[in-house]
Design a protein around this motif. Sequence first.
Motif, PDB file in Angstrom:
ATOM      1  N   ALA A   1       0.998  -1.397  -0.029  1.00  0.00           N
ATOM      2  CA  ALA A   1       0.017  -0.051   0.095  1.00  0.00           C
ATOM      3  C   ALA A   1       0.853   1.462  -0.080  1.00  0.00           C
ATOM      4  O   ALA A   1       1.912   1.086   0.312  1.00  0.00           O
ATOM      5  CB  ALA A   1      -0.879  -0.016   1.274  1.00  0.00           C
TER       6      ALA A   1
ATOM      7  N   TRP B   1      -4.252  -3.362  -3.109  1.00  0.00           N
ATOM      8  CA  TRP B   1      -4.758  -2.202  -2.184  1.00  0.00           C
ATOM      9  C   TRP B   1      -5.364  -1.446  -3.040  1.00  0.00           C
ATOM     10  O   TRP B   1      -5.074  -0.919  -4.185  1.00  0.00           O
ATOM     11  CB  TRP B   1      -3.530  -1.530  -1.519  1.00  0.00           C
ATOM     12  CG  TRP B   1      -3.102  -2.272  -0.260  1.00  0.00           C
ATOM     13  CD1 TRP B   1      -1.968  -2.928  -0.230  1.00  0.00           C
ATOM     14  CD2 TRP B   1      -3.599  -2.090   0.958  1.00  0.00           C
ATOM     15  NE1 TRP B   1      -1.858  -3.498   1.154  1.00  0.00           N
ATOM     16  CE2 TRP B   1      -2.725  -2.964   1.915  1.00  0.00           C
ATOM     17  CE3 TRP B   1      -4.532  -1.530   1.601  1.00  0.00           C
ATOM     18  CZ2 TRP B   1      -2.848  -3.052   3.135  1.00  0.00           C
ATOM     19  CZ3 TRP B   1      -4.896  -1.713   3.129  1.00  0.00           C
ATOM     20  CH2 TRP B   1      -4.078  -2.498   3.671  1.00  0.00           C
TER      21      TRP B   1
ATOM     22  N   LEU C   1      -9.393  -3.010   0.431  1.00  0.00           N
ATOM     23  CA  LEU C   1      -8.683  -4.147  -0.431  1.00  0.00           C
ATOM     24  C   LEU C   1      -9.577  -4.672  -1.260  1.00  0.00           C
ATOM     25  O   LEU C   1     -10.651  -4.922  -0.759  1.00  0.00           O
ATOM     26  CB  LEU C   1      -7.964  -5.223   0.494  1.00  0.00           C
ATOM     27  CG  LEU C   1      -6.652  -4.923   1.432  1.00  0.00           C
ATOM     28  CD1 LEU C   1      -6.648  -6.067   2.536  1.00  0.00           C
ATOM     29  CD2 LEU C   1      -5.622  -4.800   0.579  1.00  0.00           C
TER      30      LEU C   1
END
Lengths: 177, 411
Positions: free
Chosen positions: B322, B364, B371
């Motif tokens: 992420a 992500w 998610l």
Amino acid sequence: MKSGVMRIVMSAVVVMLVVGASGCKKKPKAGVTGGVGSDTIPLTPLGEIGYGEVAERGEFGEPITDVSFENVAFAYDSFTLASSEHPKIEAVADYLLANEGTTVVVDGHCDERGSRDYNLSLGEHRAMAVRAYMISLGVAEDRINTRSFGAEQPLDAEHNEAAWVKNRRAEFSLFRK
Amino acid sequence: MKQTTVLGIWWSTAGAFLLLLLGGVGVHAQDITIVGAGTGDKISIATAGVNVGASTAERQFLQILQTDLKRSGWFTLGAAGASVIELQGNTQVNGSTLEVKCEVLNRATRKSYFARVFREAAAQPQLVAHKLADAIVEAVKGVPGIASTRIALVGSREGKKDLYLIGSDGGGLVQATRDGVPCLSPAWSPDARNIFYTSFLRKFPDVYRIDLGSGNRTRVSGYPGINSGAQVSPDGRHLALILSKDGNPEVYTQDLGSGRVTRITQTKHAAEASPVWSPDGQQLAYVSDVTGAPHIYIINRAGGSPTRITLQGSENVSPSWARDGRLAYSSRRGGRYQICIYDPKTRADRQVTKVSSDHQTPSWAPNSRHLVYARTDSYISCLYILDTEDDSQVKLTTSKGDWYFPAWSPR
């Protein structure tokens, strides 16, 4: 970024895959210990480096259909060649050694369990274990290509142990130049 | 090569254009100005101040806006006069155009976050709704919205596999390729204009790039052996990918300008898979079975000694990194694959899915909050979106078929 890549692709030298190409020298077989655990993977390059629009892979010549060979089986999540599988590979090696101008593509497959992206790498590792054993038997490395299908092409679409055993395999496709 | 057709291209281009505009506005008010934030950590927002016309497009716009605000995870819908944030404005249809004028206000302080006019085709009222919802999230929370984002995915219908795109709200499913051959691991370029993926189009696993603007498809890696799992670096200039051309599946980087490839891992007794870039582009996380089972490692982008980061689970696969630095991955625990999140800063590891199904290939959202992943029940694979703030999950794909390999667009 885009224009740079396009330029490279358009100007890429067309590099022939060296399947069956003449004049290739065999590399020494030292260190190849076919069929024993993870040591079956020597770093034997697969061929000339190409980039972008290289020659079509898969055009290896005329498919040989009058002989067939048994699939090599593997344990779950393993690329180790069991000794029970050696004779299957030896049969293919014998054929290649007895028939000049023939080549093989070893297709590695996995069962459906696990990640599909990891299975693609595992299938390639399986095919390469078979290739390494064939090289140790004296087959020139440029006559053996590998291809992984990961879990994408199961032989048996059922979702059980019997299907998974069949689907964890290496298959042989032979060609005549 | 067969023709690639990508529908709804203008949709994505228009979305990218709007975000550029937003970036120029420079509104980055943070939620520190917000008091009395309603239910839990969510901020109450009232849409009643938007005077919505009677046409179908206008009514649909409001419904979709409300859904988008809820799906963003940051807001609850509140009553006028009792909410932290108020919307004021009106809608109208001019010919084929839906126009929405909207001001977003802090009700107590009367601070205005923005006042803007949005115009899109009336036939697609979701476009205005998604853009307004994303503008509100960006202005109030200072994080990217996800309403206008899309998800690339692989679909298997009647045994034929192809690349598809779907809106992050589950709408607008389009088929991007019509090859019917195995394809894997789609990944977006940082500008969201290209998708890289692995396809057996020419009988071997090669990496292709699809330019979503033109629909052109180019093979970018076609070495002997496998070419797979390509991911674009944050600066858009390199790929990380798996090649086996040197005799073993390994992680490489490829300079997209020169085409030059550099080998990163050196594990002649192991197979590598699934490389992903760190947000700063200085590291790669990837899967290796060097211990005999697949686990996740981090390595410097120039190579060196890798560090194993997953110590629980019998297998750990499919990392996604992420923007906030956390890694999501799929971990085999108790015989099932579960989504887990690892924070390299604190080394904290948390399992976020619990039910007895297989949960795989997390990706992500650009907000580092949501998610998308593939969940398999009774051997049917569907995509779900998970909110990591409360671990709630919503099914994304409802069409018939198997859906997997989701990749959330970066904008």
